[in-house]
Design a protein around this motif. Structure first.
Motif, PDB file in Angstrom:
ATOM      1  N   VAL A 172       0.814   2.987  13.504  1.00  0.00           N
ATOM      2  CA  VAL A 172       1.589   2.870  12.264  1.00  0.00           C
ATOM      3  C   VAL A 172       0.711   2.077  11.304  1.00  0.00           C
ATOM      4  CG1 VAL A 172       3.630   1.940  11.126  1.00  0.00           C
ATOM      5  CG2 VAL A 172       3.829   2.922  13.429  1.00  0.00           C
ATOM      6  N   LEU A 173       0.187   2.769  10.286  1.00  0.00           N
ATOM      7  CA  LEU A 173      -0.737   2.145   9.341  1.00  0.00           C
ATOM      8  C   LEU A 173      -0.140   2.227   7.941  1.00  0.00           C
ATOM      9  CD1 LEU A 173      -4.093   3.612  10.694  1.00  0.00           C
ATOM     10  CD2 LEU A 173      -3.056   1.401  11.224  1.00  0.00           C
ATOM     11  N   GLY A 174      -0.094   1.093   7.253  1.00  0.00           N
ATOM     12  CA  GLY A 174       0.538   1.034   5.950  1.00  0.00           C
ATOM     13  C   GLY A 174      -0.394   1.387   4.807  1.00  0.00           C
ATOM     14  N   THR A 175       0.192   2.001   3.777  1.00  0.00           N
ATOM     15  CA  THR A 175      -0.512   2.268   2.521  1.00  0.00           C
ATOM     16  C   THR A 175       0.417   1.866   1.376  1.00  0.00           C
ATOM     17  OG1 THR A 175       0.294   4.564   2.500  1.00  0.00           O
ATOM     18  CG2 THR A 175      -1.867   4.173   3.487  1.00  0.00           C
ATOM     19  N   HIS A 176      -0.058   2.035   0.144  1.00  0.00           N
ATOM     20  CA  HIS A 176       0.711   1.876  -1.095  1.00  0.00           C
ATOM     21  C   HIS A 176       0.349   0.628  -1.902  1.00  0.00           C
ATOM     22  CE1 HIS A 176       3.886   2.190  -4.060  1.00  0.00           C
ATOM     23  NE2 HIS A 176       4.373   1.018  -3.716  1.00  0.00           N
ATOM     24  N   THR A 177       0.119  -0.525  -1.277  1.00  0.00           N
ATOM     25  CA  THR A 177      -0.094  -1.736  -2.079  1.00  0.00           C
ATOM     26  C   THR A 177      -1.510  -1.833  -2.631  1.00  0.00           C
ATOM     27  OG1 THR A 177      -0.817  -3.219  -0.296  1.00  0.00           O
ATOM     28  CG2 THR A 177       1.559  -2.951  -0.620  1.00  0.00           C
ATOM     29  N   HIS A 178      -2.453  -1.052  -2.075  1.00  0.00           N
ATOM     30  CA  HIS A 178      -3.854  -1.051  -2.514  1.00  0.00           C
ATOM     31  C   HIS A 178      -4.584  -2.350  -2.158  1.00  0.00           C
ATOM     32  CE1 HIS A 178      -3.399   2.364  -5.731  1.00  0.00           C
ATOM     33  NE2 HIS A 178      -2.660   2.568  -4.660  1.00  0.00           N
ATOM     34  N   VAL A 179      -3.972  -3.214  -1.377  1.00  0.00           N
ATOM     35  CA  VAL A 179      -4.597  -4.487  -0.978  1.00  0.00           C
ATOM     36  C   VAL A 179      -4.648  -4.555   0.543  1.00  0.00           C
ATOM     37  CG1 VAL A 179      -4.450  -7.000  -1.069  1.00  0.00           C
ATOM     38  CG2 VAL A 179      -3.749  -5.643  -3.051  1.00  0.00           C
TER      39      VAL A 179
END
Length: 263
Positions: A172-179
């Motif tokens: 489960v790898l998060g994206t969206h915040t760009h940080v």
């Protein structure tokens, strides 16, 4: 097997660094599969058929998207016709696109990819946890390797999804915040997890946009055009090693590729 998920590709600089660097990265890191989040690849918001084809030609095997998926109407034809690109699975059933994709890696193994949207500080969508259960029940049992791109704002939302799916998916790898976050880990059930894998694009920016434009609007409330920035272009992503027999992760690490080695 070894999988790379590339963080949010932003605009022409992000597309450029992927197309120029990926062949070398695949060889250097001995990658079996490359997945990229490309929801911001066209001028910083959305994806076009032309850029989709360019990323696939450069060596990207599969594409995930997020809340900007439909910013360009022309992507609907790709979402409906191609087998290696997915919409967020907690979008309405009638929304263009597929809830999951099964891609054959260079090593021969089949890998399922899933995209989900978070709900905290995001536009209203269906429950991502319920959607995850539904999609996982539809994936053939023999497909052991399953990768989830959780496109969400809040770290708490992402941590909850990691724990909820621990032992049921490979990562489960998060994206969206760009940080990029520095919390990469393997959870007790064998699921690789990271809150956010970062941004692929210009880092001399505010989340990929020109600093001066964002500052002006923030301070004066006068609207400006948030053009994509151009400086300090980097590719950010996360590599996960997975046991093909069990689908459990055995290693996880962040990578950064600088287009200009001086930076």
């Amino acid at each position: 097997m070894r999988i790379l998920l590339i963080g949010d590709i932003v605009g022409k600089p992000g597309v450029r660094v992927v197309t120029t660097a990926l062949a070398g990265l695949r060889q250097r890191e001995q990658l079996d599969l490359v997945i990229a989040n490309a929801e911001n690849a066209l001028d910083g918001s959305g994806l076009s058929p032309t850029i989709y084809k360019k990323l696939i030609a450069a060596g990207v095997d599969g594409i995930t998207l997020g809340d900007h998926i439909y910013r360009r109407n022309e992507i609907a034809s790709v979402l409906n016709s191609e087998s290696n690109i997915v919409k967020p699975a907690n979008y309405p059933a009638k929304a263009p696109g597929k809830n999951f994709a099964i891609i054959q890696a260079a090593s021969g193994e089949r890998v399922a990819i899933i995209s989900l949207l978070g709900r905290i500080f995001m536009k209203p969508v269906d429950c991502p946890f319920t959607a995850a259960d539904r999609v996982l029940s539809e994936i053939p049992a023999e497909v052991k390797i399953r990768l989830v791109d959780f496109h969400a704002e809040a770290t708490s939302d992402k941590q909850l999804m990691g724990r909820y799916l621990d032992g049921r998916v490979s990562a489960v790898l998060g994206t969206h915040t760009h940080v990029t976050t520095a919390d990469e880990q393997i959870l007790p059930g064998g699921t690789a997890f990271q809150c956010d894998i970062g941004m692929t694009g210009p880092h001399d920016s505010i989340l990929g946009r020109r600093i001066d434009r964002v500052l002006e609007t923030t301070i004066t409330f006068q609207p400006t055009q948030f053009d994509v920035a151009t400086g300090d272009v980097q590719l950010h992503g996360t590599i996960v090693d997975v046991d093909s027999a069990t689908g459990r992760a055995t290693a996880i690490r962040r990578i950064v590729f600088n287009e200009d080695p001086v930076n």
